[in-house]
Write a protein that holds these residues in place. Sequence first.
Motif, PDB file in Angstrom:
ATOM      1  N   THR A   8      10.127   1.782  10.923  1.00 29.20           N
ATOM      2  CA  THR A   8      10.668   2.424  12.106  1.00 29.20           C
ATOM      3  C   THR A   8      11.953   3.090  11.696  1.00 29.20           C
ATOM      4  O   THR A   8      12.514   2.724  10.690  1.00 29.20           O
ATOM      5  CB  THR A   8      10.935   1.410  13.220  1.00 29.20           C
ATOM      6  OG1 THR A   8      11.929   0.523  12.778  1.00 29.20           O
ATOM      7  CG2 THR A   8       9.702   0.639  13.572  1.00 29.20           C
ATOM      8  N   PRO A   9      12.479   4.040  12.461  1.00 35.86           N
ATOM      9  CA  PRO A   9      13.499   4.949  11.948  1.00 35.86           C
ATOM     10  C   PRO A   9      14.865   4.330  11.749  1.00 35.86           C
ATOM     11  O   PRO A   9      15.704   4.468  12.590  1.00 35.86           O
ATOM     12  CB  PRO A   9      13.570   6.027  13.017  1.00 35.86           C
ATOM     13  CG  PRO A   9      12.635   5.638  14.091  1.00 35.86           C
ATOM     14  CD  PRO A   9      12.083   4.304  13.794  1.00 35.86           C
ATOM     15  N   GLY A  20      12.934   0.863   9.239  1.00 35.51           N
ATOM     16  CA  GLY A  20      13.060   0.256  10.532  1.00 35.51           C
ATOM     17  C   GLY A  20      12.960  -1.222  10.486  1.00 35.51           C
ATOM     18  O   GLY A  20      12.473  -1.812   9.557  1.00 35.51           O
ATOM     19  N   SER A  23       9.562  -2.968  10.199  1.00 36.55           N
ATOM     20  CA  SER A  23       8.674  -2.019   9.631  1.00 36.55           C
ATOM     21  C   SER A  23       8.942  -1.907   8.180  1.00 36.55           C
ATOM     22  O   SER A  23       8.224  -2.381   7.362  1.00 36.55           O
ATOM     23  CB  SER A  23       8.931  -0.698  10.260  1.00 36.55           C
ATOM     24  OG  SER A  23      10.248  -0.366  10.014  1.00 36.55           O
ATOM     25  N   TRP A 198       8.906   0.313  19.784  1.00 37.66           N
ATOM     26  CA  TRP A 198      10.185  -0.268  19.430  1.00 37.66           C
ATOM     27  C   TRP A 198      10.235  -1.765  19.686  1.00 37.66           C
ATOM     28  O   TRP A 198      10.856  -2.512  18.914  1.00 37.66           O
ATOM     29  CB  TRP A 198      11.310   0.448  20.167  1.00 37.66           C
ATOM     30  CG  TRP A 198      11.726   1.695  19.448  1.00 37.66           C
ATOM     31  CD1 TRP A 198      11.424   2.977  19.765  1.00 37.66           C
ATOM     32  CD2 TRP A 198      12.490   1.759  18.242  1.00 37.66           C
ATOM     33  NE1 TRP A 198      11.961   3.834  18.839  1.00 37.66           N
ATOM     34  CE2 TRP A 198      12.619   3.112  17.893  1.00 37.66           C
ATOM     35  CE3 TRP A 198      13.077   0.796  17.429  1.00 37.66           C
ATOM     36  CZ2 TRP A 198      13.313   3.527  16.767  1.00 37.66           C
ATOM     37  CZ3 TRP A 198      13.773   1.212  16.295  1.00 37.66           C
ATOM     38  CH2 TRP A 198      13.887   2.575  15.980  1.00 37.66           C
ATOM     39  N   HIS A 201       9.337  -3.767  16.848  1.00 37.25           N
ATOM     40  CA  HIS A 201      10.174  -3.686  15.657  1.00 37.25           C
ATOM     41  C   HIS A 201      11.621  -4.098  15.882  1.00 37.25           C
ATOM     42  O   HIS A 201      12.200  -4.831  15.090  1.00 37.25           O
ATOM     43  CB  HIS A 201      10.150  -2.245  15.112  1.00 37.25           C
ATOM     44  CG  HIS A 201       8.782  -1.745  14.793  1.00 37.25           C
ATOM     45  ND1 HIS A 201       7.892  -2.453  14.016  1.00 37.25           N
ATOM     46  CD2 HIS A 201       8.127  -0.605  15.153  1.00 37.25           C
ATOM     47  CE1 HIS A 201       6.755  -1.766  13.900  1.00 37.25           C
ATOM     48  NE2 HIS A 201       6.884  -0.653  14.592  1.00 37.25           N
ATOM     49  N   TYR A 237      12.778  13.016   7.445  1.00 39.55           N
ATOM     50  CA  TYR A 237      11.372  13.007   7.830  1.00 39.55           C
ATOM     51  C   TYR A 237      10.564  14.131   7.198  1.00 39.55           C
ATOM     52  O   TYR A 237       9.393  13.939   6.865  1.00 39.55           O
ATOM     53  CB  TYR A 237      11.246  13.087   9.353  1.00 39.55           C
ATOM     54  CG  TYR A 237      11.375  11.742  10.052  1.00 39.55           C
ATOM     55  CD1 TYR A 237      11.210  10.539   9.370  1.00 39.55           C
ATOM     56  CD2 TYR A 237      11.652  11.690  11.409  1.00 39.55           C
ATOM     57  CE1 TYR A 237      11.324   9.334  10.024  1.00 39.55           C
ATOM     58  CE2 TYR A 237      11.758  10.482  12.074  1.00 39.55           C
ATOM     59  CZ  TYR A 237      11.597   9.302  11.377  1.00 39.55           C
ATOM     60  OH  TYR A 237      11.698   8.101  12.031  1.00 39.55           O
ATOM     61  N   THR A 261       4.270   5.117   8.036  1.00 39.11           N
ATOM     62  CA  THR A 261       5.283   6.165   7.933  1.00 39.11           C
ATOM     63  C   THR A 261       4.948   7.340   8.836  1.00 39.11           C
ATOM     64  O   THR A 261       5.805   7.848   9.580  1.00 39.11           O
ATOM     65  CB  THR A 261       5.406   6.637   6.478  1.00 39.11           C
ATOM     66  OG1 THR A 261       5.865   5.543   5.669  1.00 39.11           O
ATOM     67  CG2 THR A 261       6.368   7.800   6.351  1.00 39.11           C
ATOM     68  N   GLN A 263       3.019   7.325  11.439  1.00 42.49           N
ATOM     69  CA  GLN A 263       3.111   6.905  12.834  1.00 42.49           C
ATOM     70  C   GLN A 263       4.550   6.998  13.324  1.00 42.49           C
ATOM     71  O   GLN A 263       4.827   7.463  14.440  1.00 42.49           O
ATOM     72  CB  GLN A 263       2.611   5.471  13.004  1.00 42.49           C
ATOM     73  CG  GLN A 263       2.687   4.968  14.440  1.00 42.49           C
ATOM     74  CD  GLN A 263       2.524   3.456  14.556  1.00 42.49           C
ATOM     75  OE1 GLN A 263       2.859   2.720  13.628  1.00 42.49           O
ATOM     76  NE2 GLN A 263       2.025   2.995  15.683  1.00 42.49           N
ATOM     77  N   GLU A 264       5.474   6.564  12.485  1.00 44.48           N
ATOM     78  CA  GLU A 264       6.889   6.629  12.845  1.00 44.48           C
ATOM     79  C   GLU A 264       7.343   8.070  13.067  1.00 44.48           C
ATOM     80  O   GLU A 264       8.050   8.386  14.042  1.00 44.48           O
ATOM     81  CB  GLU A 264       7.720   5.993  11.741  1.00 44.48           C
ATOM     82  CG  GLU A 264       9.219   6.109  11.961  1.00 44.48           C
ATOM     83  CD  GLU A 264      10.020   5.633  10.755  1.00 44.48           C
ATOM     84  OE1 GLU A 264      11.157   6.101  10.604  1.00 44.48           O
ATOM     85  OE2 GLU A 264       9.511   4.805   9.987  1.00 44.48           O
ATOM     86  N   ARG A 268       8.621  10.054  16.629  1.00 42.06           N
ATOM     87  CA  ARG A 268       9.852  10.813  16.811  1.00 42.06           C
ATOM     88  C   ARG A 268       9.571  12.232  17.311  1.00 42.06           C
ATOM     89  O   ARG A 268      10.269  12.749  18.192  1.00 42.06           O
ATOM     90  CB  ARG A 268      10.638  10.861  15.502  1.00 42.06           C
ATOM     91  CG  ARG A 268      11.963  11.613  15.611  1.00 42.06           C
ATOM     92  CD  ARG A 268      12.926  10.917  16.538  1.00 42.06           C
ATOM     93  NE  ARG A 268      14.090  11.759  16.844  1.00 42.06           N
ATOM     94  CZ  ARG A 268      15.074  11.418  17.640  1.00 42.06           C
ATOM     95  NH1 ARG A 268      15.072  10.227  18.218  1.00 42.06           N
ATOM     96  NH2 ARG A 268      16.079  12.233  17.873  1.00 42.06           N
TER      97      ARG A 268
END
Length: 295
Positions: A8-9, A20, A23, A198, A201, A237, A261, A263-264, A268
């Motif tokens: 996740t970011p 993340g 993640s 979110w 995570h 990204y 990756t 998916q994240e 966004r």
Amino acid sequence: MTDRIPPTPQAHPAAERGPGPDSSPQGTATAASDAPHDVIIDPVVAAFFALHHGLPRQGPGSDATTRRLLALAGPLPPRPRVLDIGCGPGRASLLLAEEAAAEVTALDLHQPFLDELTRAAATRSVGEAIRTVRASMADLPFPSESFDLIWAEGSAYHIGFDTALHSWRRLLAPGGTLVVTECEWITDSPSAETRAFWDRHYRLRTQDQNAAAARAAGYAVAALHPLPDSDWFEEYYTPLSERAHAADLTVAGMREAVAATLQEITMRHEHGTDYQYTGYVLRPQASTETDSSTP
């Protein structure tokens, strides 16, 4: 960086910073990074590292944002003592050494990133200004009041925003400043898909809630700086997506790492108006002091 995959970011997949919280390889990589020579046993964790190594950045950010936060943190002593927590390959460490004339202690658990920083510092003639330390942000090996500035871009979530604020405060010298970035909701009604993503995570809060947490930990909120959307894509990204699409899916763990990756990144693209990173400039205060910034 986490006890689960996908990313996740939240920064690079090192032991302390990663795409993340639940993640990137936080928990797994932390354990692996405690092994000799950074041996990584979990193939998915290793795949995340492979996807991120050598990218311009390992998480959302930009030199412009680092400079803006540095300006908001000033004024600093002539040779400020800076601790960069979860430094990764040290993009911020290098800028702080070059542009703030700082003596930087750069801390991370992933030795290859620290080695990369050491080489870059030597190339850019700031090798004597940057000292790397391989250690966990949960157990910082420094005496109290050791630093004029503590810097943590995209890394505090590994131990939790509140824990970071409380445990790191003792390291600030009188008049010191903590700069930390945190991912947070920018709407009271995020989409169900984003909320579910979110919640798996890292439980995001709103800016009001995070600012209140900072005050409860004994800080004044001196300034806030939302990271622009370009900080997510231009140097993170976009090259990460290119790396993921070109990855060899026959490598153990790579298919899972690539899927997580992408998916994240899709999250966004589709729901970026639900959440953002915000830079917090915080100063320890006496109970009678008030914020100089109103979130």
